[in-house]
Design a protein around this motif. Structure first.
Motif, PDB file in Angstrom:
ATOM      1  N   ASN A 103       0.860  -1.330  -0.053  1.00  0.00           N
ATOM      2  CA  ASN A 103      -0.022  -0.092   0.021  1.00  0.00           C
ATOM      3  C   ASN A 103       0.725   1.244   0.186  1.00  0.00           C
ATOM      4  O   ASN A 103       0.428   2.360   0.356  1.00  0.00           O
ATOM      5  N   GLU A 104       2.099   1.258  -0.359  1.00  0.00           N
ATOM      6  CA  GLU A 104       2.979   2.202  -0.549  1.00  0.00           C
ATOM      7  C   GLU A 104       3.454   2.324  -1.927  1.00  0.00           C
ATOM      8  O   GLU A 104       4.138   1.278  -2.379  1.00  0.00           O
ATOM      9  N   PRO A 105       3.597   3.353  -2.475  1.00  0.00           N
ATOM     10  CA  PRO A 105       4.298   3.576  -3.905  1.00  0.00           C
ATOM     11  C   PRO A 105       5.808   3.163  -3.801  1.00  0.00           C
ATOM     12  O   PRO A 105       6.436   3.361  -3.124  1.00  0.00           O
ATOM     13  N   ALA A 106       6.163   2.379  -4.781  1.00  0.00           N
ATOM     14  CA  ALA A 106       7.660   1.971  -5.313  1.00  0.00           C
ATOM     15  C   ALA A 106       7.806   2.117  -6.514  1.00  0.00           C
ATOM     16  O   ALA A 106       7.013   2.088  -7.399  1.00  0.00           O
ATOM     17  N   THR A 107       9.083   2.655  -7.012  1.00  0.00           N
ATOM     18  CA  THR A 107       9.562   3.286  -8.191  1.00  0.00           C
ATOM     19  C   THR A 107      10.727   2.486  -8.440  1.00  0.00           C
ATOM     20  O   THR A 107      11.876   2.522  -7.972  1.00  0.00           O
TER      21      THR A 107
END
Length: 268
Positions: A181-185
């Motif tokens: 539930n947290e953005p990753a790049t």
């Protein structure tokens, strides 16, 4: 071409669309560790239609572990069975370890005889010399595919070991810091330059127990990046592919690079 070589060739040609073709992956027993004395980690290597369900063992003769100090080492032991290969390694120093099982860049070709597709390990010039006179639809691709994962002991380090060749994945979000539930790049380069238009599929573990594989499809932006948010904690397989016209048209029609990355999203 024997069965083993035929399988490896098909894997090199079909690196995307894992719902219908074999995917390659390295699966560590642990992605993150916390220990002052060190820990053993086991690694499975297989090719499969279903993500992380073993099918055909991969050779791990080329398996390499890049330690936090930048030294490249081999696993402590390894074994190739029918459905998977297994290796283990004692993780001793704090930091991030990059584990790869990459093939060398190579040519792979195909052609048709009486509408039946044939394949060969040959460049464009070699292919023309070996095919029958009635062969049609000759195609040759030069490429390199990477199979990789990361393990981190205690504190993460930026240990990505790039070489500037073909398609490479550069984690902007450290693999040990990917959380549900947290953005990753992730960023992608091709021959050392940021690359837009890289096609990517990310599939969570457990496809066998779902009605659909839940594949997330993305394409890198002008900065060569994708950003995604894991819906839940667990293990994921990322497959990336980029293809362009070959620079040396006498040896290949197309050039392509691929990446298979296994990673874990942690509980929030």
């Amino acid at each position: 071409m024997n069965i083993k070589k035929s399988l490896l060739f098909c894997l090199a040609v079909a690196i995307s669309g894992q719902a219908s073709a074999h995917s390659r992956w390295l699966l560590p027993s642990h992605f993150t560790l916390s220990s002052e004395q060190g820990e053993w980690v086991a690694l499975d290597a297989s090719a499969s239609n279903e993500v992380f369900n073993v099918d055909k063992a991969l050779s791990i003769d080329a398996l390499s572990i890049l330690t936090p100090s930048g030294k490249s080492v081999r696993p402590s032991s390894s074994y190739k069975a029918h459905r998977k290969s297994v290796a283990d390694y004692f993780v001793e120093d704090s930091g991030t370890y990059k584990i790869t099982n990459n093939a060398s860049a190579s040519y792979f070709s195909s052609y048709k005889v009486a509408d039946k597709r044939q394949r060969a390990r040959a460049n464009k010039a070699e292919l023309k010399a070996m095919v029958p006179a009635n062969a049609t639809d000759l195609q040759t691709t030069y490429g390199l595919t990477r199979v990789e994962t990361y393990i981190t002991m205690n504190n993460p380090t930026d240990n990505y070991g790039t070489d500037g060749q073909f398609l490479e994945l550069l984690p902007k979000t450290h693999p040990a810091e990917i959380v549900e539930n947290e953005p990753a790049t992730f960023a992608f380069t091709y021959h050392g330059k940021v690359q837009a238009g890289v096609e990517i599929e990310i599939t969570p573990d457990g496809a066998r127990y779902r009605n659909t594989p839940d594949v997330l499809k993305l394409t890198t932006d002008k900065n060569g990046e994708i950003t995604f948010t894991p819906a839940h904690a667990g293990r994921y397989l990322l497959i990336a592919e980029y293809q362009q016209d070959a620079k040396n048209k006498t040896l290949a029609d197309k050039e392509q690079g691929g990446v298979f990355l296994t990673f874990e999203a942690q509980l929030q």
